[in-house]
Design an enzyme around this catalytic site. Structure first.
Site, PDB file in Angstrom:
ATOM      1  N   ARG A 183      28.253  29.346 -18.250  1.00 53.39           N
ATOM      2  CA  ARG A 183      28.210  27.911 -17.946  1.00 53.39           C
ATOM      3  C   ARG A 183      28.841  27.075 -19.058  1.00 53.39           C
ATOM      4  O   ARG A 183      29.494  26.051 -18.810  1.00 53.39           O
ATOM      5  CB  ARG A 183      26.752  27.501 -17.724  1.00 53.39           C
ATOM      6  N   HIS A 231      31.659  24.315 -18.447  1.00 50.91           N
ATOM      7  CA  HIS A 231      31.500  22.905 -18.817  1.00 50.91           C
ATOM      8  C   HIS A 231      32.511  22.495 -19.889  1.00 50.91           C
ATOM      9  O   HIS A 231      32.809  21.309 -20.024  1.00 50.91           O
ATOM     10  CB  HIS A 231      30.067  22.629 -19.280  1.00 50.91           C
ATOM     11  N   ASN A 267      24.795  17.952 -19.310  1.00 46.91           N
ATOM     12  CA  ASN A 267      24.570  18.848 -20.445  1.00 46.91           C
ATOM     13  C   ASN A 267      23.248  18.636 -21.185  1.00 46.91           C
ATOM     14  O   ASN A 267      22.693  19.573 -21.755  1.00 46.91           O
ATOM     15  CB  ASN A 267      25.716  18.716 -21.456  1.00 46.91           C
ATOM     16  N   HIS A 307      26.420  31.431  -9.824  1.00 48.49           N
ATOM     17  CA  HIS A 307      24.997  31.141  -9.660  1.00 48.49           C
ATOM     18  C   HIS A 307      24.208  32.367  -9.196  1.00 48.49           C
ATOM     19  O   HIS A 307      23.028  32.253  -8.881  1.00 48.49           O
ATOM     20  CB  HIS A 307      24.801  29.989  -8.664  1.00 48.49           C
TER      21      HIS A 307
END
Length: 334
Positions: A67, A71, A99, A198
């Protein structure tokens, strides 16, 4: 005809990469897996070893490191801007809505950076650490391996505005999510394949609460959510409070990288709205959800390619940016 169709298919597998090349300021092809073979031959080994220790200690860290790379890349490209702390000249992306109290793994990156600075000072970028750590994390929990193109450099700034606006959010509509991907040269296959990340990790109650209580502003639960699964989720995610209570994104095998995420979506057991709408809001994305649920090898193949595509978003190369000595701050920090 068959052979021309075959060559068309081969060409189209490269389409995300070709398309991406047209929107990026810097040539993605200047990245290559052997970038550190002479300047820091043990770089990949050092990263892998520390990631393996971290994941052995806490399996969830694998999802956190994947992740972190995601990001990073969605804001100003894959340039480690997400790692910068607040300073007199930087407003950190760590404080953005996606975040804050959510993004993690920074200490693992620090540990890797210290080891790499000891082995090869001022050589391996923080951006490349993120790309390698994401791949190693995926492999460690049973996912596919891919060669990571390397040679990114680190940004001289951050963008909290970009972090707030450009990262796909759990409650975004599918057209909004697709637009956020397309803006960066990624396509529909990338949207669905990367959502498959996910299959590991946890999500906070605050990211899906509206699905349990008030999906359409009518005080009712999301009708696409399996009733017994919704009841189970309500026990730990009340109408108010418990914002940071954690739930597995893949309710069946939350610590194993597999295709149960897609099987869950077909059963109405996708946790986030952004998961379930891949099935319910577009025939094109639904076809991919079904294909990946049926064929784990296809999912692995597409996920690996999409991670390379994502890792190629607007890298800084050559003399652009810098190689940070400490991933949390610029080299001229004072």
């Amino acid at each position: 005809m068959a052979s021309s169709m075959g060559s068309l298919l081969v060409l189209c597998l490269a389409c995300p990469l070709l398309l991406a090349g047209t929107v990026r300021a810097n040539p993605w092809y200047s990245l290559f897996p052997q970038f550190y073979d002479h300047s820091c031959p043990k770089a990949k080994e050092i990263v892998q070893s520390i990631v393996a220790q971290a994941v052995a200690q806490e399996t969830r860290m694998a999802a956190s490191l994947v992740r972190l790379h995601f990001h990073d890349c969605f804001v100003k490209g894959c340039d480690a801007s997400v790692l910068l702390d607040n300073s007199s000249s930087i407003v950190s992306e760590k404080g953005s809505n996606p975040n804050l109290n959510s993004l993690r793994g920074f200490e693992v990156v620090d540990q890797i950076k210290v080891a790499l600075e000891t082995a090869c000072p001022s050589t391996v970028s923080c951006a490349d650490i993120l790309a390698l750590a994401a791949r190693d994390s995926t492999v460690l929990v049973g996912g596919p391996y891919w060669d990571v193109p390397l040679g990114r450099r680190d940004s001289l700034g951050a963008s909290i505005q970009g972090s707030n606006n450009d990262i796909p959010a759990p409650n975004n509509t599918l057209p909004t999510i697709i637009t956020k991907f397309k803006r960066l040269g990624l396509n529909i296959v990338d949207v669905v394949a990367l959502s498959g990340g996910h299959t590991i990790g946890l999500s906070r109650c605050t990211s899906f609460r509206q699905r349990l209580y008030n999906q359409s502003g009518n005080g009712l639960a999301d009708s696409t959510l399996d009733v017994s699964y919704a009841a189970q989720l309500r026990q730990g995610c009340p109408r108010s409070g418990g914002d940071n209570n954690l739930f597995p994104l893949d309710v069946v095998t939350s610590t194993k990288f597999d295709n149960f995420y897609f099987k869950n979506i077909l059963a109405g057991r996708g946790l986030l709205s952004s998961d379930e709408i891949l099935l319910t809001k577009s025939a094109e994305t639904a076809a991919l959800v079904k294909a990946y649920a049926d064929d784990v090898h296809l999912f692995f193949q597409h996920f690996a390619q999409s991670m390379v595509n994502m890792g190629n978003i607007m890298p800084l190369t050559g003399s652009q940016g810098e190689i940070r000595k400490n991933c949390r701050r610029l080299n001229n920090y004072h």
